[in-house]
Design a protein around this motif. Structure first.
Motif, PDB file in Angstrom:
ATOM      1  N   PHE A  20     -11.517 -24.143 -11.076  1.00  0.00           N
ATOM      2  CA  PHE A  20     -11.121 -24.879  -9.876  1.00  0.00           C
ATOM      3  C   PHE A  20      -9.937 -25.804 -10.166  1.00  0.00           C
ATOM      4  CE2 PHE A  20     -11.836 -28.406  -6.738  1.00  0.00           C
ATOM      5  CZ  PHE A  20     -11.450 -27.663  -5.633  1.00  0.00           C
ATOM      6  N   PHE A  21      -9.988 -26.491 -11.296  1.00  0.00           N
ATOM      7  CA  PHE A  21      -8.880 -27.382 -11.655  1.00  0.00           C
ATOM      8  C   PHE A  21      -7.595 -26.591 -11.871  1.00  0.00           C
ATOM      9  CE2 PHE A  21     -11.110 -31.445 -13.412  1.00  0.00           C
ATOM     10  CZ  PHE A  21     -11.813 -31.546 -12.220  1.00  0.00           C
ATOM     11  N   GLU A  22      -7.733 -25.401 -12.479  1.00  0.00           N
ATOM     12  CA  GLU A  22      -6.571 -24.564 -12.691  1.00  0.00           C
ATOM     13  C   GLU A  22      -5.978 -24.103 -11.359  1.00  0.00           C
ATOM     14  OE1 GLU A  22      -3.527 -22.793 -14.620  1.00  0.00           O
ATOM     15  OE2 GLU A  22      -5.041 -24.154 -15.473  1.00  0.00           O
ATOM     16  N   LYS A  23      -6.862 -23.800 -10.420  1.00  0.00           N
ATOM     17  CA  LYS A  23      -6.400 -23.383  -9.087  1.00  0.00           C
ATOM     18  C   LYS A  23      -5.626 -24.511  -8.414  1.00  0.00           C
ATOM     19  CE  LYS A  23      -7.937 -21.660  -4.588  1.00  0.00           C
ATOM     20  NZ  LYS A  23      -7.124 -22.647  -3.857  1.00  0.00           N
ATOM     21  N   LEU A  24      -6.143 -25.735  -8.536  1.00  0.00           N
ATOM     22  CA  LEU A  24      -5.456 -26.879  -7.940  1.00  0.00           C
ATOM     23  C   LEU A  24      -4.075 -27.076  -8.559  1.00  0.00           C
ATOM     24  CD1 LEU A  24      -8.367 -29.488  -7.664  1.00  0.00           C
ATOM     25  CD2 LEU A  24      -7.286 -28.226  -5.790  1.00  0.00           C
ATOM     26  N   ARG A  25      -3.978 -26.905  -9.866  1.00  0.00           N
ATOM     27  CA  ARG A  25      -2.680 -27.044 -10.537  1.00  0.00           C
ATOM     28  C   ARG A  25      -1.705 -25.964 -10.065  1.00  0.00           C
ATOM     29  NH1 ARG A  25      -6.198 -27.775 -15.010  1.00  0.00           N
ATOM     30  NH2 ARG A  25      -6.337 -29.989 -15.629  1.00  0.00           N
ATOM     31  N   LYS A  26      -2.207 -24.741  -9.951  1.00  0.00           N
ATOM     32  CA  LYS A  26      -1.350 -23.643  -9.487  1.00  0.00           C
ATOM     33  C   LYS A  26      -0.911 -23.851  -8.040  1.00  0.00           C
ATOM     34  CE  LYS A  26      -2.952 -19.938 -12.557  1.00  0.00           C
ATOM     35  NZ  LYS A  26      -3.636 -18.621 -12.637  1.00  0.00           N
ATOM     36  N   ASP A  27      -1.824 -24.361  -7.207  1.00  0.00           N
ATOM     37  CA  ASP A  27      -1.473 -24.645  -5.811  1.00  0.00           C
ATOM     38  C   ASP A  27      -0.363 -25.696  -5.734  1.00  0.00           C
ATOM     39  OD1 ASP A  27      -3.335 -22.856  -4.917  1.00  0.00           O
ATOM     40  OD2 ASP A  27      -4.835 -24.363  -4.351  1.00  0.00           O
ATOM     41  N   GLU A  28      -0.466 -26.712  -6.595  1.00  0.00           N
ATOM     42  CA  GLU A  28       0.555 -27.757  -6.614  1.00  0.00           C
ATOM     43  C   GLU A  28       1.891 -27.189  -7.075  1.00  0.00           C
ATOM     44  OE1 GLU A  28       1.640 -31.895  -9.001  1.00  0.00           O
ATOM     45  OE2 GLU A  28      -0.418 -31.131  -9.052  1.00  0.00           O
ATOM     46  N   GLU A  29       1.881 -26.409  -8.151  1.00  0.00           N
ATOM     47  CA  GLU A  29       3.114 -25.822  -8.682  1.00  0.00           C
ATOM     48  C   GLU A  29       3.765 -24.884  -7.670  1.00  0.00           C
ATOM     49  OE1 GLU A  29       1.946 -23.952 -12.282  1.00  0.00           O
ATOM     50  OE2 GLU A  29       1.586 -25.839 -13.365  1.00  0.00           O
ATOM     51  N   GLU A  30       2.949 -24.062  -7.001  1.00  0.00           N
ATOM     52  CA  GLU A  30       3.462 -23.123  -6.013  1.00  0.00           C
ATOM     53  C   GLU A  30       4.059 -23.865  -4.825  1.00  0.00           C
ATOM     54  OE1 GLU A  30       3.956 -19.093  -4.417  1.00  0.00           O
ATOM     55  OE2 GLU A  30       3.793 -20.044  -6.396  1.00  0.00           O
ATOM     56  N   SER A  31       3.408 -24.922  -4.419  1.00  0.00           N
ATOM     57  CA  SER A  31       3.907 -25.728  -3.303  1.00  0.00           C
ATOM     58  C   SER A  31       5.256 -26.344  -3.643  1.00  0.00           C
ATOM     59  CB  SER A  31       2.896 -26.824  -2.968  1.00  0.00           C
ATOM     60  OG  SER A  31       3.437 -27.758  -2.064  1.00  0.00           O
ATOM     61  N   VAL A  32       5.359 -26.903  -4.835  1.00  0.00           N
ATOM     62  CA  VAL A  32       6.609 -27.515  -5.270  1.00  0.00           C
ATOM     63  C   VAL A  32       7.717 -26.465  -5.351  1.00  0.00           C
ATOM     64  CG1 VAL A  32       7.783 -28.583  -7.241  1.00  0.00           C
ATOM     65  CG2 VAL A  32       5.556 -29.450  -6.495  1.00  0.00           C
ATOM     66  N   ARG A  33       7.426 -25.321  -5.913  1.00  0.00           N
ATOM     67  CA  ARG A  33       8.434 -24.271  -6.064  1.00  0.00           C
ATOM     68  C   ARG A  33       8.966 -23.820  -4.701  1.00  0.00           C
ATOM     69  NH1 ARG A  33       8.750 -19.008  -5.564  1.00  0.00           N
ATOM     70  NH2 ARG A  33       6.529 -18.757  -5.139  1.00  0.00           N
ATOM     71  N   LYS A  34       8.055 -23.524  -3.777  1.00  0.00           N
ATOM     72  CA  LYS A  34       8.474 -23.041  -2.456  1.00  0.00           C
ATOM     73  C   LYS A  34       9.221 -24.122  -1.672  1.00  0.00           C
ATOM     74  CE  LYS A  34       4.947 -19.478  -1.723  1.00  0.00           C
ATOM     75  NZ  LYS A  34       3.807 -19.049  -0.865  1.00  0.00           N
TER      76      LYS A  34
ATOM     77  N   LEU B 224       4.901 -28.838   1.410  1.00  0.00           N
ATOM     78  CA  LEU B 224       4.658 -29.819   0.357  1.00  0.00           C
ATOM     79  C   LEU B 224       3.311 -30.502   0.522  1.00  0.00           C
ATOM     80  CD1 LEU B 224       5.868 -31.080  -2.170  1.00  0.00           C
ATOM     81  CD2 LEU B 224       6.923 -32.841  -0.727  1.00  0.00           C
ATOM     82  N   ILE B 225       2.814 -30.588   1.747  1.00  0.00           N
ATOM     83  CA  ILE B 225       1.497 -31.187   1.973  1.00  0.00           C
ATOM     84  C   ILE B 225       0.426 -30.468   1.161  1.00  0.00           C
ATOM     85  CG2 ILE B 225      -0.352 -31.396   3.704  1.00  0.00           C
ATOM     86  CD1 ILE B 225       1.712 -32.272   5.693  1.00  0.00           C
ATOM     87  N   LYS B 226       0.569 -29.145   1.039  1.00  0.00           N
ATOM     88  CA  LYS B 226      -0.411 -28.380   0.246  1.00  0.00           C
ATOM     89  C   LYS B 226      -0.407 -28.859  -1.199  1.00  0.00           C
ATOM     90  CE  LYS B 226       0.288 -24.261   3.128  1.00  0.00           C
ATOM     91  NZ  LYS B 226       0.774 -22.859   3.143  1.00  0.00           N
ATOM     92  N   GLY B 227       0.781 -29.110  -1.724  1.00  0.00           N
ATOM     93  CA  GLY B 227       0.869 -29.613  -3.091  1.00  0.00           C
ATOM     94  C   GLY B 227       0.344 -31.021  -3.225  1.00  0.00           C
ATOM     95  N   GLU B 228       0.624 -31.864  -2.228  1.00  0.00           N
ATOM     96  CA  GLU B 228       0.117 -33.234  -2.257  1.00  0.00           C
ATOM     97  C   GLU B 228      -1.406 -33.247  -2.201  1.00  0.00           C
ATOM     98  OE1 GLU B 228       2.336 -34.795   1.099  1.00  0.00           O
ATOM     99  OE2 GLU B 228       3.534 -36.030  -0.254  1.00  0.00           O
ATOM    100  N   ASN B 229      -1.962 -32.374  -1.359  1.00  0.00           N
ATOM    101  CA  ASN B 229      -3.416 -32.302  -1.250  1.00  0.00           C
ATOM    102  C   ASN B 229      -4.051 -31.824  -2.549  1.00  0.00           C
ATOM    103  OD1 ASN B 229      -3.277 -33.164   1.385  1.00  0.00           O
ATOM    104  ND2 ASN B 229      -3.442 -31.114   2.269  1.00  0.00           N
ATOM    105  N   ALA B 230      -3.443 -30.795  -3.171  1.00  0.00           N
ATOM    106  CA  ALA B 230      -3.966 -30.276  -4.434  1.00  0.00           C
ATOM    107  C   ALA B 230      -3.873 -31.333  -5.526  1.00  0.00           C
ATOM    108  CB  ALA B 230      -3.182 -29.025  -4.841  1.00  0.00           C
ATOM    109  N   GLN B 231      -2.746 -32.026  -5.567  1.00  0.00           N
ATOM    110  CA  GLN B 231      -2.561 -33.078  -6.562  1.00  0.00           C
ATOM    111  C   GLN B 231      -3.572 -34.208  -6.363  1.00  0.00           C
ATOM    112  OE1 GLN B 231       0.676 -36.151  -6.308  1.00  0.00           O
ATOM    113  NE2 GLN B 231       1.531 -34.976  -8.001  1.00  0.00           N
ATOM    114  N   GLY B 232      -3.749 -34.606  -5.101  1.00  0.00           N
ATOM    115  CA  GLY B 232      -4.698 -35.690  -4.804  1.00  0.00           C
ATOM    116  C   GLY B 232      -6.124 -35.309  -5.152  1.00  0.00           C
TER     117      GLY B 232
END
Length: 267
Positions: free
Chosen positions: A201-215, A168-176
């Motif tokens: 880049f913004f799209e990548k951050l959104r995808k990183d957040e979504e992937e983190s939340v899903r996993k 989840l830290i990955k998602g928090e970092n991407a969101q931040g």
């Protein structure tokens, strides 16, 4: 002479052991709950209501804590606010912290009743040292059983009193990062990024957040489901093991056993 009809205990026998014990203690705490024809089978003169009340309250607190942790699979699956002010990352992190806290509370409730039994049972046992050792081993076993709940996720994600989920830290970092760049450093981003690279880049951050939340959701849904089953099995084993000694100390017999034996003798 007609035989008395024996009470039907089939529903009582289907109850989990925790419910059975609470039902048994309720009879001794409130004898008037029994029909008069059955009350005569019992000797309530030796029971200590304060001790029964103590163990009843300990068991009720265990039940409440156990019921809470049974709900977390549903929480991790579905319990997320619709408000835009609270993100899924934030809600998920809240679920994790709450779950670990409630698991600890559940553990402590079981340890509390074992600790009381360890002190009380030797008072009525001829083998006091063996009894104390039995409960000492039981307490250590419970502590070891719960010690890996958080550590099994990631042994290096503790900081102070807070648990950090590595995924989840990955998602928090991407969101931040996305919030920082899109809300507070707008001019700097526009000066340094091309429109295309900014979008990518913004799209990548959104995808990183979504992937983190899903996993993270998947891991905790599976984990809470497994823990709910194992915690139930563990609780029932503990209660089955200590029930005879608890009843001996409280001078309690299961109404099921008392009434069954009386009807066998009289019929």
């Amino acid at each position: 002479m007609n035989k008395k009809s024996k009470p039907d205990f089939s529903e009582w026998e289907k109850l989990p052991v925790l419910d059975q014990i609470l039902a048994d203690l309720a009879i001794y705490y409130e004898p008037d709950l029994l029909k008069e024809e059955h009350r005569a089978f019992f000797d309530f003169s030796m029971t200590n209501k304060k001790q029964i009340e103590k163990y009843r309250d300990l068991l009720l607190s265990i039940m409440y804590a156990w019921q809470k942790i049974q709900r977390y699979e549903l929480y991790f699956t579905s319990f997320y606010p619709e408000s835009s002010e609270i993100s899924e990352v934030e809600a998920l992190n809240h679920h994790i912290q709450s779950y670990l806290q409630d698991i600890t509370i559940f553990k402590n409730k079981i340890l509390a009743i074992l600790g009381e039994l360890k002190n009380d049972i030797p008072k009525v046992a001829s083998n006091a040292d063996e009894v104390k050792n039995f409960f000492r081993i039981g307490i250590d076993t419970i502590k070891n059983t719960f010690s890996g709940v958080a550590e099994s996720r990631n042994p290096h994600t503790h900081k102070g009193m807070r648990f950090f989920d590595g995924q989840l830290i990955k998602g928090e970092n991407a969101q931040g990062a996305l919030k920082l760049l899109s809300e507070h450093l707008v001019k700097e981003v526009d000066n340094l990024f091309t429109a295309e690279s900014k979008k990518e880049f913004f799209e990548k951050l959104r995808k990183d957040e979504e992937e983190s939340v899903r996993k993270t959701k998947e891991w905790w849904i599976i984990g809470t489901r497994k823990n709910a089953k194992q915690s139930t099995e563990m609780l029932y084993k503990v209660l089955l093991a200590v029930r005879p000694a608890m009843y001996k100390f409280l001078k309690v017999r299961s109404p099921h056993d008392v009434i069954e034996s009386q009807y066998e003798n009289t019929n």
